[in-house]
Design a protein around this motif. Structure first.
Motif, PDB file in Angstrom:
ATOM      1  N   UNK F 129       0.840  -1.206   0.000  1.00 59.13           N
ATOM      2  CA  UNK F 129       0.000   0.000   0.000  1.00 59.13           C
ATOM      3  C   UNK F 129       0.874   1.254   0.000  1.00 59.13           C
ATOM      4  N   UNK F 132       2.158   1.657  -3.406  1.00 60.21           N
ATOM      5  CA  UNK F 132       1.107   2.167  -4.297  1.00 60.21           C
ATOM      6  C   UNK F 132       0.952   3.683  -4.162  1.00 60.21           C
ATOM      7  N   UNK F 136       2.359   6.844  -7.220  1.00 59.41           N
ATOM      8  CA  UNK F 136       1.607   7.912  -7.898  1.00 59.41           C
ATOM      9  C   UNK F 136       2.541   8.993  -8.429  1.00 59.41           C
ATOM     10  N   UNK F 146       3.576  -3.055 -11.065  1.00 57.86           N
ATOM     11  CA  UNK F 146       2.970  -3.688 -12.245  1.00 57.86           C
ATOM     12  C   UNK F 146       3.623  -5.043 -12.526  1.00 57.86           C
ATOM     13  N   UNK F 149       2.259  -7.704 -10.171  1.00 60.29           N
ATOM     14  CA  UNK F 149       0.939  -8.170 -10.615  1.00 60.29           C
ATOM     15  C   UNK F 149       1.055  -9.069 -11.864  1.00 60.29           C
TER      16      UNK F 149
ATOM     17  N   UNK G  81      -6.496  -2.704 -10.058  1.00 58.97           N
ATOM     18  CA  UNK G  81      -5.590  -1.561 -10.207  1.00 58.97           C
ATOM     19  C   UNK G  81      -4.498  -1.603  -9.144  1.00 58.97           C
ATOM     20  N   UNK G  82      -3.380  -0.956  -9.416  1.00 55.99           N
ATOM     21  CA  UNK G  82      -2.340  -0.791  -8.389  1.00 55.99           C
ATOM     22  C   UNK G  82      -2.405   0.601  -7.765  1.00 55.99           C
ATOM     23  N   UNK G  83      -3.454   1.367  -8.085  1.00 55.35           N
ATOM     24  CA  UNK G  83      -3.657   2.639  -7.376  1.00 55.35           C
ATOM     25  C   UNK G  83      -4.128   2.323  -5.947  1.00 55.35           C
ATOM     26  N   UNK G  84      -3.875   3.194  -4.976  1.00 55.56           N
ATOM     27  CA  UNK G  84      -4.343   2.957  -3.603  1.00 55.56           C
ATOM     28  C   UNK G  84      -5.862   2.894  -3.547  1.00 55.56           C
TER      29      UNK G  84
END
Lengths: 155, 155, 155, 155, 155, 155, 155, 155
Positions: F129, F132, F136, F146, F149, G81-84
């Motif tokens: 987290x 993540x 940004x 990425x 995943x 998604x890998x966004x928080x």
């Protein structure tokens, strides 16, 4: 002859009366000689001891105690007598009376309390359980219990 | 002069000794005159009453009681005295001692018990809390508590 | 002479006032010099630190902190002083205030908080517990506590 | 003469034997004529019905049923008789046997079960509770219960 | 031809009707032949046995039973048949129906009950689950289920 | 250039290291500059304040705090900064770390903490987290996430 | 220029709107470009996938998902998604939303969700947490967060 | 002829195999064509979608999914098909698997999952429940189920 006390019902606080009246009424319906009094194990331990001793002298064979929160009352009564004690957990503290349920059911080995359901369902079942205990040596009560069951079957 | 009892520590069962010894040792480290005894509120209520009365006469200012399951002991002691009573929930019934935690924390209004954490963490904190209470009128203990905190800051 | 502060009562939010007023009123009834203020450990940590330091200078001997949800306030106060801290769990988050009860009771070893029951029962007991602590070195308060118990016995 | 069955003890599974043997041994110590059998309310309902009916004919006055998880056995027995039924929650499902405790304590109004503590503490207390019930009309058992209490007081 | 019973829905008490009507209405919307009756496993076990046997003869393929507190009804039905039984926990005892949820979900190995969510959400899902089971050999119901999903997608 | 601190990881006690090392290792695997230190909100509040201020000056963008029992540490850090704070509940008190989970998740409105799962699963997820959040505005970390995943998809 | 989406807020049901509007309003107060939509992971998984993909293309950097009961929505978004992703547990099932809290906090290792408090407190904190994340690379939002804290200090 | 798949069993992690093998073995004993695969709803949602679609084409009539913690897998499968889905809660997170039990039982209205008991008891019951569902249109399986019950009665 039934002018002796058979079941002494205690409750920890005046605010428990509405729930514990369900117990008293069920006892009366089953023909059991009972009375209901407020007693606090924590605030008035000596008065509670005296009441239990008096009730025993007046013939009490079973005790029922309703209490909420730490709910020490049933266990306190059980520490004073070898007569069967039934505890009714009341929901005056944590939601659903879970605190009282644990306090009443989780008695340490040696001094049993018979726990029933939280609240009015338990208050009523405490009365029936007391009647079942008395019915072992009281044919009138035994007959009433059988009639209650027979009535359910007819419905 | 410190030959009087300051803190009386009770536990509900011999099997609680390992946990409650943590409490006794912390009290000794803090310079508090204390003793640890097994007392059962349910099995030996009269003996417990006598012990509490005796401890009061010998100078006890704070009581600590560790108990598991229905954990009536701290509340029972609190019903006998207006001295502060600290309750240590022990995990001998439901997992984590949740039954004892509820029984000790959820005391009805009028008769307080100071609940601490379940098990050894609570046993140790009960000792420190008792010392904090005594320290209000005992400079030696107050100084020891300050030293303990100062030592943490240095680490 | 009693113009010094004896017990500082904090609460985490203005919405806790109705419950914590029960605590303040009980303290007043017991003759304890007390005050009640809103302080947030999370939103205004520095202001809380300053308040605690000021209260200590004005003579505060015991702290009572009521808080709901994560209920960090009692533990935060306890980290700032070796005076006894009493925590009142409030039911503003999970049902019954179970989150606050765990947060307040389960303090890690070293920094004790005295947990009481959730809500108004606990708020009232926190006041009595604080009075019991003060009564160890204050005969007026000790007498009031004895009178309160005597009154219960008469009822 | 005591060649009749007094207490029939049932358990839901062979794996409950170690715990429920505590119950049987306590009953024997108290001079109660008892027996212990495995019966499943869910797998063998008819066989359980037949056992309960047979036990009643052989004189059973009290039933004790130990069960884990959904723990239907005590309630199932209670649906078949107006004799007192004691339920012992066993920890074979959720931690601490909380599932069995709720299933046994939370009986609906009309058909009571006397719940005791989870596990061995409850198994032992179920035996003592059964003896307390029988003692109302059996002086030998009453005497044994008094002796047990007297022994505690001496310790 | 659909004049046979497909799903028999039972509930433990008349007071469960508002919740279990949600189940019946969903079954009707899905074109399933169903009926709803009050049956108590504890008060009227024989009448419940007779109903289940009659329902089987009238073609019942799936049973749904809603019950609160000890919630023995779904397990009781499951002990009488090898048809799939779905249990709906109802919140008439502990808050949220947690007692009923545990009693229904925690069935011992051998006699499964399919537990769904507590209350109306579960009552509705029980109906859809029953329809999914019937749809394996009933194309009309299968089509209705697909239409329901398609409608969601359009929204 | 990555010689600045990105994530400061704190834990309440040396005994939490085995669990929180999972967090540190995951951060390193994801290319995040991190460090792990023991800090106690209750024992050493000032030292913790200084550490957080220093970490902010050294570039810390996200804080992770693992704590058990009352678990005040994540909330204490959150009271000191407007950077995102992630809390990892640890199971050192009540079973499963339920006390820490409630203390961390149930933060009062205004000062958020991002709670993750109890124990090692949460320690690892706290690291992901944090990555993540950093990703940004950090393409290298975004790419690593990425890749992680993509690797799962290949398995 | 701020015409891009920054935070996409989802909720599982139209009945969650009153609670999640608190989140949206807090985001607006903090100057964050956000939108709120109803999406069901279980009823409309494909539509939810499409929404998440679209939101990413429109610039979404953080996702917030409020859900009750099994509360799969936050974890479902996190799987895409890998966004928080921040999860807000809502109390539409078990009391206090304990089911949703566990479902959201107890994510398996690899796919984190940031859990906040149940209900409106959590909805508001989710917004602030999202702002804290965005503030790491957005000075306007960072300034607003600092102003909010400064305002608290003044009160 | 039985060369088609009847029941597809999924589990969230390789570490669930020992428990879910109990399910597979019971299915085989009951003559049900089944297979067991690891699938993660959160890590590999697309691969799980493809597996479910493939299983449906190969004839799968019932799905069983075992999962711990947030336990999204059974609900995820249920979102993809109108075939019955059985969920087995596994104890890999909170004690007793209470998190998984809530996540699986508390499905929102519209998409049912049939929850069984936590762990091996549930894994076995999931198999029997699946067989009961198939038995509605498969006489061989129906006969096996009847034989299993008959065998219990003989014991």
């Amino acid at each position: 002859m039934k002018n002796e006390l058979q079941v002494a019902v205690l409750m920890g606080s005046e605010s428990d009366r509405e729930t514990m009246d369900v117990c008293l009424q069920e006892l009366e319906k089953l023909g059991v000689a009972a009375e209901l009094e407020v007693h606090s194990a924590h605030r008035q331990p000596k008065r509670t001891v005296e009441y239990v001793e008096g009730a025993l002298q007046r013939g009490a064979k079973v005790f029922i105690a309703g209490a909420g929160m730490a709910a020490a009352l049933p266990g306190f009564v059980a520490s004073l007598t070898t007569k069967p004690v039934i505890g009714v957990p009341l929901a005056s503290g944590l939601p659903g009376g879970i605190d009282a349920l644990y306090s009443i059911a989780q008695m340490p080995p040696g001094v049993p309390v018979a726990a029933v359901a939280v609240g009015k369902a338990g208050a009523r079942n405490a009365a029936i359980l007391a009647a079942e205990i008395l019915a072992l040596s009281d044919e009138t009560i035994a007959k009433r219990l059988e009639e209650m069951r027979a009535e359910w079957r007819r419905k």
